[in-house]
Design a protein around this motif. Structure first.
Motif, PDB file in Angstrom:
ATOM      1  N   ALA A 107       0.830  -1.208   0.000  1.00 33.48           N
ATOM      2  CA  ALA A 107       0.000   0.000   0.000  1.00 33.48           C
ATOM      3  C   ALA A 107       0.866   1.261   0.000  1.00 33.48           C
ATOM      4  O   ALA A 107       0.554   2.248  -0.680  1.00 33.48           O
ATOM      5  CB  ALA A 107      -0.934  -0.010   1.206  1.00 33.48           C
ATOM      6  N   ASP A 108       1.977   1.229   0.751  1.00 32.93           N
ATOM      7  CA  ASP A 108       2.881   2.391   0.764  1.00 32.93           C
ATOM      8  C   ASP A 108       3.494   2.619  -0.611  1.00 32.93           C
ATOM      9  O   ASP A 108       3.622   3.767  -1.067  1.00 32.93           O
ATOM     10  CB  ASP A 108       3.989   2.175   1.803  1.00 32.93           C
ATOM     11  CG  ASP A 108       3.450   2.193   3.226  1.00 32.93           C
ATOM     12  OD1 ASP A 108       2.333   2.744   3.430  1.00 32.93           O
ATOM     13  OD2 ASP A 108       4.122   1.657   4.130  1.00 32.93           O
ATOM     14  N   GLU A 111       0.890   4.137  -2.789  1.00 33.35           N
ATOM     15  CA  GLU A 111       0.668   5.540  -2.435  1.00 33.35           C
ATOM     16  C   GLU A 111       1.787   6.428  -2.979  1.00 33.35           C
ATOM     17  O   GLU A 111       1.524   7.524  -3.484  1.00 33.35           O
ATOM     18  CB  GLU A 111       0.588   5.667  -0.916  1.00 33.35           C
ATOM     19  CG  GLU A 111       0.183   7.053  -0.438  1.00 33.35           C
ATOM     20  CD  GLU A 111      -0.033   7.116   1.052  1.00 33.35           C
ATOM     21  OE1 GLU A 111      -0.237   8.227   1.574  1.00 33.35           O
ATOM     22  OE2 GLU A 111       0.016   6.055   1.703  1.00 33.35           O
ATOM     23  N   ASP A 112       3.018   5.935  -2.882  1.00 32.27           N
ATOM     24  CA  ASP A 112       4.137   6.696  -3.457  1.00 32.27           C
ATOM     25  C   ASP A 112       3.987   6.829  -4.966  1.00 32.27           C
ATOM     26  O   ASP A 112       4.266   7.892  -5.539  1.00 32.27           O
ATOM     27  CB  ASP A 112       5.465   6.005  -3.128  1.00 32.27           C
ATOM     28  CG  ASP A 112       5.775   6.034  -1.633  1.00 32.27           C
ATOM     29  OD1 ASP A 112       5.199   6.895  -0.935  1.00 32.27           O
ATOM     30  OD2 ASP A 112       6.576   5.196  -1.173  1.00 32.27           O
ATOM     31  N   VAL A 114       1.147   6.792  -6.614  1.00 26.58           N
ATOM     32  CA  VAL A 114       0.057   7.745  -6.866  1.00 26.58           C
ATOM     33  C   VAL A 114       0.547   9.175  -6.701  1.00 26.58           C
ATOM     34  O   VAL A 114       0.225  10.061  -7.511  1.00 26.58           O
ATOM     35  CB  VAL A 114      -1.119   7.453  -5.916  1.00 26.58           C
ATOM     36  CG1 VAL A 114      -2.137   8.585  -5.961  1.00 26.58           C
ATOM     37  CG2 VAL A 114      -1.788   6.144  -6.292  1.00 26.58           C
ATOM     38  N   ASP A 115       1.351   9.429  -5.670  1.00 24.47           N
ATOM     39  CA  ASP A 115       1.880  10.781  -5.465  1.00 24.47           C
ATOM     40  C   ASP A 115       2.763  11.204  -6.629  1.00 24.47           C
ATOM     41  O   ASP A 115       2.695  12.359  -7.095  1.00 24.47           O
ATOM     42  CB  ASP A 115       2.674  10.836  -4.152  1.00 24.47           C
ATOM     43  CG  ASP A 115       1.780  10.686  -2.936  1.00 24.47           C
ATOM     44  OD1 ASP A 115       0.565  10.950  -3.061  1.00 24.47           O
ATOM     45  OD2 ASP A 115       2.289  10.307  -1.865  1.00 24.47           O
ATOM     46  N   ARG A 118       0.541  11.860  -9.560  1.00 23.96           N
ATOM     47  CA  ARG A 118      -0.199  13.099  -9.330  1.00 23.96           C
ATOM     48  C   ARG A 118       0.690  14.321  -9.583  1.00 23.96           C
ATOM     49  O   ARG A 118       0.256  15.299 -10.202  1.00 23.96           O
ATOM     50  CB  ARG A 118      -0.727  13.101  -7.903  1.00 23.96           C
ATOM     51  CG  ARG A 118      -1.653  14.248  -7.583  1.00 23.96           C
ATOM     52  CD  ARG A 118      -2.173  14.083  -6.169  1.00 23.96           C
ATOM     53  NE  ARG A 118      -3.008  12.885  -6.068  1.00 23.96           N
ATOM     54  CZ  ARG A 118      -3.322  12.290  -4.938  1.00 23.96           C
ATOM     55  NH1 ARG A 118      -2.855  12.757  -3.792  1.00 23.96           N
ATOM     56  NH2 ARG A 118      -4.098  11.227  -4.934  1.00 23.96           N
ATOM     57  N   ARG A 230     -14.687  11.042   0.366  1.00 21.18           N
ATOM     58  CA  ARG A 230     -13.707  10.816   1.427  1.00 21.18           C
ATOM     59  C   ARG A 230     -14.299  11.315   2.738  1.00 21.18           C
ATOM     60  O   ARG A 230     -14.723  12.470   2.824  1.00 21.18           O
ATOM     61  CB  ARG A 230     -12.391  11.549   1.128  1.00 21.18           C
ATOM     62  CG  ARG A 230     -11.687  11.011  -0.112  1.00 21.18           C
ATOM     63  CD  ARG A 230     -10.319  11.623  -0.269  1.00 21.18           C
ATOM     64  NE  ARG A 230      -9.606  11.076  -1.403  1.00 21.18           N
ATOM     65  CZ  ARG A 230      -8.343  11.357  -1.705  1.00 21.18           C
ATOM     66  NH1 ARG A 230      -7.651  12.189  -0.935  1.00 21.18           N
ATOM     67  NH2 ARG A 230      -7.765  10.819  -2.758  1.00 21.18           N
TER      68      ARG A 230
END
Length: 301
Positions: A107-108, A111-112, A114-115, A118, A230
Motif C-alpha cells: 500500500a505504501d 501511495e508513493d 500515486v503521489d 499526481r 472521502r
C-alpha cells in the motif's frame, strides 16, 4: 371290684378376657403396626448394610478424592492439548503479521506511485495552462480550478458538533427532510458554509486538507460527511484564500454566515472564524478536465 377307669383330672384354663377394643380391630392394627412392613424391611436392610459396609464418612472422603482426581485429569488433558496447539497458533499469528506487513508495504508503494503520478499530472497541467494562455492567466486558471497548490492571506473557519451531540432522531428543525437535530454538523450545513465563502470572494477553499473544486461534492453517509467520497472527522477546518478581513466580514454578514450563527445560537454547534496572514491549500488530488466545443449547424441545400 370293678370300677370305671379313672380319668385324669382336667385342669381348667382360665379364659383370657376380651379386649374392650376388640370390635375396633382395624384401628388397633394401625396403632400396633404404625410402620409398614415394607418400610420396616428397607430400614433393617439399610441398617445391616451400614453396619457391615464402609462408614459414611470414609465413603464421602473417597468420593471427594475421586472428584479431585477427575478434575486434575481434565486440567492436565486441557493443558496438554493447549501445549500441542500453541505452536500452530503462534505460527498462524506470525503468518498473519507477515501478511499485514507485506500488504502495508504494498500500500505504501502504491501511495508513493500515486503521489508521483499526481505530481506528473500537475506538472503537465501547469505546462498546458502555460501554453494555452500564458502568464498570470494560466496561474489564475490553475488556482481557480484547483490544479495547483496555493497559499496566501485568507480566513480559517472551524465548525464543530455541539458538546452534547448525539446520533439519530426525527424532525430536524433546520429542514423538512425528516431528520432530527442532534447537535451534529450536517452535510447541508457545510454546503452552505462553502458556498457562502465562494460567494464572499474566496479564491480557493479546502476542508480538513481536501481541496474543493467546481466539481467537488459534499455528501453524507449516516452521521459522516463525505467530500468527494472521502470521510471527514470533526472538527471541520475550512481554509479559504482571499482578502482576509474583507472575506471574513462579507461571509459573516451573508445569508450563509447568519445561518451558521443561528446554528450556533439555537443548536449549540461550535464555530470560530479568524483572519490569517497566510493559509496553505494543497492541489486537488484528482482533477477531471473537461472540454467543450461549439456545435456547428450545417446548412441545408
Amino acid at each position: 371290684m370293678c370300677g370305671m377307669p379313672q380319668q385324669p383330672p382336667v385342669r381348667s384354663t382360665p379364659t383370657r378376657p376380651a379386649r374392650p377394643d376388640a370390635s375396633m380391630s382395624l384401628i388397633t392394627n394401625v396403632m400396633d403396626h404404625s410402620l409398614d412392613d415394607g418400610y420396616a424391611e428397607a430400614a433393617a436392610r439399610k441398617k445391616a448394610d451400614g453396619e457391615g459396609g464402609m462408614p459414611k464418612t470414609l465413603r464421602a472422603k473417597l468420593g471427594f478424592a475421586a472428584g479431585l482426581v477427575l478434575a486434575a485429569l481434565i486440567v492436565t488433558v486441557g493443558a496438554a492439548q493447549a501445549r500441542v496447539a500453541a505452536p500452530v497458533v503462534a505460527k498462524e499469528r506470525e503468518e498473519l503479521i507477515d501478511r499485514i506487513d507485506q500488504e502495508t508495504d504494498a500500500a505504501d508503494e502504491l501511495e508513493d506511485s500515486v503521489d508521483a503520478l499526481r505530481a506528473d499530472v500537475s506538472a503537465r497541467q501547469r505546462e498546458a495552462l502555460r501554453h494555452s494562455g500564458g502568464g498570470d492567466r494560466s496561474v489564475l486558471v490553475g488556482i481557480l480550478s484547483g490544479a495547483v497548490a496555493v497559499h496566501g492571506p485568507g480566513v480559517r473557519l472551524v465548525v464543530n458538533d455541539a458538546k452534547d451531540a448525539s446520533g439519530g432522531g426525527d424532525g430536524d428543525p433546520r429542514s423538512t427532510s425528516g431528520f432530527s437535530d442532534t447537535g451534529r454538523v450536517r452535510d447541508r450545513d457545510m454546503q452552505r458554509v462553502v458556498n457562502g465563502l465562494w460567494e464572499s470572494g474566496a479564491e480557493a477553499v479546502s476542508i480538513n486538507g481536501q481541496r474543493l473544486t467546481a466539481l467537488s461534492a459534499i455528501r453524507a453517509a449516516g452521521d459522516a460527511i463525505l467530500v468527494d467520497n472521502r470521510p471527514l472527522v470533526p472538527p471541520y477546518t475550512v481554509l479559504a484564500v482571499g482578502d482576509g478581513k474583507q472575506l471574513s466580514d462579507r461571509f459573516q454578514n451573508s445569508a450563509d454566515g447568519l445561518y451558521l450563527h443561528a446554528l450556533q445560537e439555537n443548536y449549540g454547534i461550535r464555530t470560530a472564524i479568524s483572519v490569517e496572514d497566510d493559509v496553505r491549500l494543497p492541489a486537488a488530488p484528482s482533477l477531471i478536465v473537461r472540454t467543450a466545443q461549439p456545435i456547428t449547424e450545417k446548412g441545408t441545400s
